[in-house]
Design a protein around this motif. Structure first.
Motif, PDB file in Angstrom:
ATOM      1  N   THR A  93       1.474  30.070  26.387  1.00 14.19           N
ATOM      2  CA  THR A  93       2.220  31.394  25.699  1.00 14.19           C
ATOM      3  C   THR A  93       0.530  32.679  25.684  1.00 14.19           C
ATOM      4  N   VAL A  94      -0.089  32.240  24.261  1.00 16.30           N
ATOM      5  CA  VAL A  94      -1.123  33.019  24.061  1.00 16.30           C
ATOM      6  C   VAL A  94      -2.090  33.000  24.893  1.00 16.30           C
ATOM      7  N   LEU A  95      -2.070  31.681  25.222  1.00 21.48           N
ATOM      8  CA  LEU A  95      -3.589  32.469  27.114  1.00 21.48           C
ATOM      9  C   LEU A  95      -3.055  33.403  27.917  1.00 21.48           C
ATOM     10  N   GLY A  96      -1.964  32.818  27.670  1.00 23.86           N
ATOM     11  CA  GLY A  96      -1.237  34.181  29.469  1.00 23.86           C
ATOM     12  C   GLY A  96      -0.556  34.131  30.286  1.00 23.86           C
ATOM     13  N   SER A  97       0.438  34.588  29.334  1.00 23.07           N
ATOM     14  CA  SER A  97       2.410  34.898  28.884  1.00 23.07           C
ATOM     15  C   SER A  97       2.571  36.432  28.627  1.00 23.07           C
ATOM     16  N   GLY A  98       1.861  37.174  29.495  1.00 20.34           N
ATOM     17  CA  GLY A  98       3.067  39.169  29.170  1.00 20.34           C
ATOM     18  C   GLY A  98       1.308  39.340  29.412  1.00 20.34           C
ATOM     19  N   GLU A  99       1.554  41.161  28.851  1.00 21.42           N
ATOM     20  CA  GLU A  99       0.511  41.802  29.072  1.00 21.42           C
ATOM     21  C   GLU A  99      -0.579  42.016  27.594  1.00 21.42           C
ATOM     22  N   SER A 100      -0.353  40.911  26.504  1.00 16.25           N
ATOM     23  CA  SER A 100      -0.646  40.912  25.212  1.00 16.25           C
ATOM     24  C   SER A 100      -1.735  39.828  25.653  1.00 16.25           C
ATOM     25  N   SER A 101      -1.167  39.215  26.533  1.00 15.39           N
ATOM     26  CA  SER A 101      -2.697  37.415  26.781  1.00 15.39           C
ATOM     27  C   SER A 101      -3.792  37.365  26.323  1.00 15.39           C
ATOM     28  N   ARG A 102      -4.473  36.521  26.018  1.00 14.29           N
ATOM     29  CA  ARG A 102      -5.770  36.782  25.659  1.00 14.29           C
ATOM     30  C   ARG A 102      -6.390  36.913  27.312  1.00 14.29           C
ATOM     31  N   ARG A 133     -13.519  29.501  23.832  1.00 15.95           N
ATOM     32  CA  ARG A 133     -12.960  30.365  22.758  1.00 15.95           C
ATOM     33  C   ARG A 133     -11.718  29.930  22.248  1.00 15.95           C
ATOM     34  N   PHE A 134     -11.298  29.808  22.838  1.00  9.84           N
ATOM     35  CA  PHE A 134      -9.372  29.224  21.993  1.00  9.84           C
ATOM     36  C   PHE A 134      -9.723  27.924  21.258  1.00  9.84           C
ATOM     37  N   ALA A 135     -10.205  26.980  21.985  1.00  5.03           N
ATOM     38  CA  ALA A 135     -10.227  26.459  21.554  1.00  5.03           C
ATOM     39  C   ALA A 135     -10.951  25.340  19.839  1.00  5.03           C
ATOM     40  N   ALA A 136     -11.910  26.370  19.836  1.00  2.00           N
ATOM     41  CA  ALA A 136     -12.867  26.317  18.811  1.00  2.00           C
ATOM     42  C   ALA A 136     -12.453  26.875  17.646  1.00  2.00           C
ATOM     43  N   GLU A 137     -11.819  27.879  17.963  1.00  8.95           N
ATOM     44  CA  GLU A 137     -11.124  28.805  17.065  1.00  8.95           C
ATOM     45  C   GLU A 137     -10.006  28.891  16.665  1.00  8.95           C
ATOM     46  N   GLY A 138      -8.627  28.142  17.994  1.00  6.24           N
ATOM     47  CA  GLY A 138      -7.139  28.395  17.559  1.00  6.24           C
ATOM     48  C   GLY A 138      -6.904  29.760  17.240  1.00  6.24           C
ATOM     49  N   PRO A 139      -5.460  29.345  17.397  1.00  4.87           N
ATOM     50  CA  PRO A 139      -5.362  30.866  18.259  1.00  4.87           C
ATOM     51  C   PRO A 139      -4.884  31.919  16.377  1.00  4.87           C
ATOM     52  N   THR A 140      -4.720  33.274  16.655  1.00  2.32           N
ATOM     53  CA  THR A 140      -4.758  33.778  15.123  1.00  2.32           C
ATOM     54  C   THR A 140      -3.398  34.154  14.213  1.00  2.32           C
ATOM     55  N   ALA A 141      -2.757  34.318  13.578  1.00  2.00           N
ATOM     56  CA  ALA A 141      -1.673  33.697  13.288  1.00  2.00           C
ATOM     57  C   ALA A 141      -0.386  35.126  13.475  1.00  2.00           C
ATOM     58  N   ILE A 181       5.815  23.946  15.638  1.00  2.00           N
ATOM     59  CA  ILE A 181       4.423  24.019  15.648  1.00  2.00           C
ATOM     60  C   ILE A 181       3.486  25.010  14.545  1.00  2.00           C
ATOM     61  N   THR A 182       2.431  23.889  14.573  1.00  2.55           N
ATOM     62  CA  THR A 182       1.411  24.691  13.890  1.00  2.55           C
ATOM     63  C   THR A 182       0.032  25.234  14.623  1.00  2.55           C
ATOM     64  N   ALA A 183      -0.415  26.066  14.161  1.00  2.69           N
ATOM     65  CA  ALA A 183      -1.400  26.657  14.957  1.00  2.69           C
ATOM     66  C   ALA A 183      -2.827  26.361  14.965  1.00  2.69           C
ATOM     67  N   GLU A 184      -2.666  24.494  14.038  1.00  3.56           N
ATOM     68  CA  GLU A 184      -3.671  23.827  14.532  1.00  3.56           C
ATOM     69  C   GLU A 184      -3.570  22.640  15.510  1.00  3.56           C
ATOM     70  N   GLU A 185      -2.049  22.225  15.543  1.00  5.71           N
ATOM     71  CA  GLU A 185      -1.413  21.577  16.794  1.00  5.71           C
ATOM     72  C   GLU A 185      -1.739  22.159  17.518  1.00  5.71           C
ATOM     73  N   VAL A 186      -1.444  23.521  18.083  1.00  7.47           N
ATOM     74  CA  VAL A 186      -2.351  24.213  19.340  1.00  7.47           C
ATOM     75  C   VAL A 186      -3.146  24.053  19.799  1.00  7.47           C
ATOM     76  N   GLN A 187      -4.235  24.555  18.702  1.00  5.67           N
ATOM     77  CA  GLN A 187      -5.869  24.492  18.297  1.00  5.67           C
ATOM     78  C   GLN A 187      -6.226  23.310  18.833  1.00  5.67           C
ATOM     79  N   VAL A 207      -4.849  20.585  20.603  1.00  5.07           N
ATOM     80  CA  VAL A 207      -4.052  20.119  22.290  1.00  5.07           C
ATOM     81  C   VAL A 207      -4.981  21.667  23.337  1.00  5.07           C
ATOM     82  N   ALA A 208      -4.859  22.413  23.375  1.00  4.68           N
ATOM     83  CA  ALA A 208      -6.422  23.202  24.002  1.00  4.68           C
ATOM     84  C   ALA A 208      -7.510  23.056  23.629  1.00  4.68           C
ATOM     85  N   ALA A 209      -7.927  22.291  22.801  1.00  7.99           N
ATOM     86  CA  ALA A 209      -9.642  21.659  22.944  1.00  7.99           C
ATOM     87  C   ALA A 209      -9.227  20.193  23.738  1.00  7.99           C
TER      88      ALA A 209
END
Length: 455
Positions: free
Chosen positions: A285-294, A348-356, A407-413, A415-417
């Protein structure tokens, strides 16, 4: 009489409740009261999808989705549609890898009609299934395949990527639509055997949601479904487990009459029903859902190298889920440039994770989508069936929102990595046919197909 238990609102359910019951013939029944509007939804899930099919007979589950509307002992021809729509209701059916479902939304006072109709075709479809109805619906399904898959731009992408992502012999290697050859090969006796095996009360879950009287509804269910015998001939689906990582990048190039170059990819992700799957959903969702996605910001807005970029998730319980990347390029842009940009963003997402801020936005978006489904009687009926059939507990549907929010940001990062890597994807590259070099293009495409056949 059916056995059951009383409704109890679970923590995180938003006050929604459901009761579970089971008839003597094995039919599981889930009821959920909602008196906001005078309508009721009936949803019936059969635990049969394309994963239950065998090689040479693909497409039978989807064919039956159509045959179930072709008439039964007491309702001939299109009578099911005519009766429901004439009563002010709506109806349909769908087929997936893992289930086939049928559903009606009716004015409350017409609920009994919907239950009778579903019971009649569950119990007596074979009385009306003959060569004429078989041929009629076989042609309908073949035309559907032509219209939705074979004769539209990028129409076979899902089929091709699925075949790449799941190896030959895997129960998810083929899609529910089936092949033309297998549809032609299916006999009337194949269809009858399929129905006897899978369309039985002990292989189904019935949910009724809305402005209902639970006691009266349960009495109707017992009256119409209770005499239908169960069937013990079903074999469990073949094992769909696979390693977490593909271990290599699988790739196919397709040269067709498409409006633009495209990069599509399927990443192997955790099974549905796990916390890791929910984390992967947030990541996509962060990476590719909607016009606000990365990916939209990078490819469409900043680089202007693509006209569309999306990253969604196909949740699967009996096999690894798939992360579905779909990028359509801008005019003149080559796919390697798109692929390099995608890999850069994923790394980049795998290395840094999502922002708050990204976590808050993604979880709010997923929360809204879940609440939209649970807020309608039809959507809630479908989700109650889904969690009952695939995970054994319909109550899980009522707490799914909270699980996503936990779900936490750490878990998101994490699974992405672990999963969003080049060696864990099947890639499909579309190249438009060049009118000036059509002859050369066709030759290349044929060579590619021969190589794929040899492998």
């Amino acid at each position: 009489m059916p056995m059951g238990h009383t409704a109890t609102a679970h923590a995180g359910s938003g006050g929604l409740t459901a009761t579970e019951h089971r008839l003597a013939n094995g039919l599981r029944v889930v009821l959920s009261e909602d008196h906001l509007t005078p309508v009721a939804a009936v949803c019936l899930w059969y635990d049969v999808g394309s994963r239950h099919e065998v090689k040479g007979r693909t497409g039978l589950a989807h064919l039956f989705e159509h045959l179930m509307f072709q008439g039964s002992k007491s309702v001939s021809g299109n009578g099911h549609f005519e009766l429901v729509q004439g009563a002010g209701g709506s109806l349909n059916g769908t087929t997936s890898f893992e289930r086939t479902n049928y559903f009606e939304t009716m004015p409350t006072h017409q609920l009994e009609l919907a239950l009778w109709l579903e019971a009649d075709r569950m119990g007596s479809l074979l009385a009306a299934l003959d060569d004429e109805s078989m041929e009629n619906q076989r042609d309908v399904v073949k035309n559907e395949r032509r219209q939705r898959y074979d004769n539209v731009p990028y129409g076979t992408a899902f089929e091709k990527l699925t075949a790449l992502a799941y190896p030959e012999g895997h129960p998810y290697h083929h899609t529910p639509i089936g092949s033309m050859a297998d549809l032609d090969a299916a006999s009337l006796e194949d269809a009858r055997a399929f129905f006897r095996t899978y369309y039985a009360p002990n292989n189904a879950v019935l949910s009724v949601v809305g402005d209902i009287d639970p006691e009266k509804t349960l009495a109707w269910v017992e009256k119409y479904f209770g005499t239908i015998p169960g069937h013990d001939g079903k074999q469990p689906p073949r094992d769909g487990s696979l390693p977490e990582i593909m271990g290599e990048q699988l790739r196919e190039e397709v040269v067709e009459e498409v409006p633009a170059r495209a990069l599509m990819a399927a990443y192997r992700l955790p099974h549905d029903g796990t916390r890791e799957c929910d984390a992967a959903d947030v990541a996509l969702t962060v990476l590719g859902s909607g016009e606000s996605s990365r990916l939209h910001n990078r490819l469409v807005r900043r680089d202007q190298s693509a006209v569309a970029a999306g990253f969604g998730m196909l949740r699967l319980a009996g096999a690894p889920s798939l992360g579905w990347l779909d990028v359509k390029t801008s005019s003149g842009v080559e796919v390697p440039a798109i692929e390099a940009a995608v890999d850069e963003e994923l790394a980049r997402f795998a290395a840094e994770g999502p922002t708050a801020e990204e976590m808050e936005r993604a979880q709010a978006q997923l929360e809204r989508e879940w609440l939209d489904r649970l807020s309608t009687v039809a959507g809630r009926a479908d989700e109650l069936c889904r969690f009952a059939v695939l995970f054994g507990d319909p109550q899980l549907a009522l707490t799914a929102v909270q699980r996503v929010l936990d779900i936490t940001a750490e878990e998101v990062q994490a699974v992405a990595a672990a999963r969003l890597r080049p060696d864990n994807r099947a890639v499909l590259v579309y190249e438009p046919i060049d009118a000036d070099g059509a002859e050369e293009t066709e030759e290349t495409d044929a060579n590619d197909q021969n190589e794929g056949a040899e492998q």
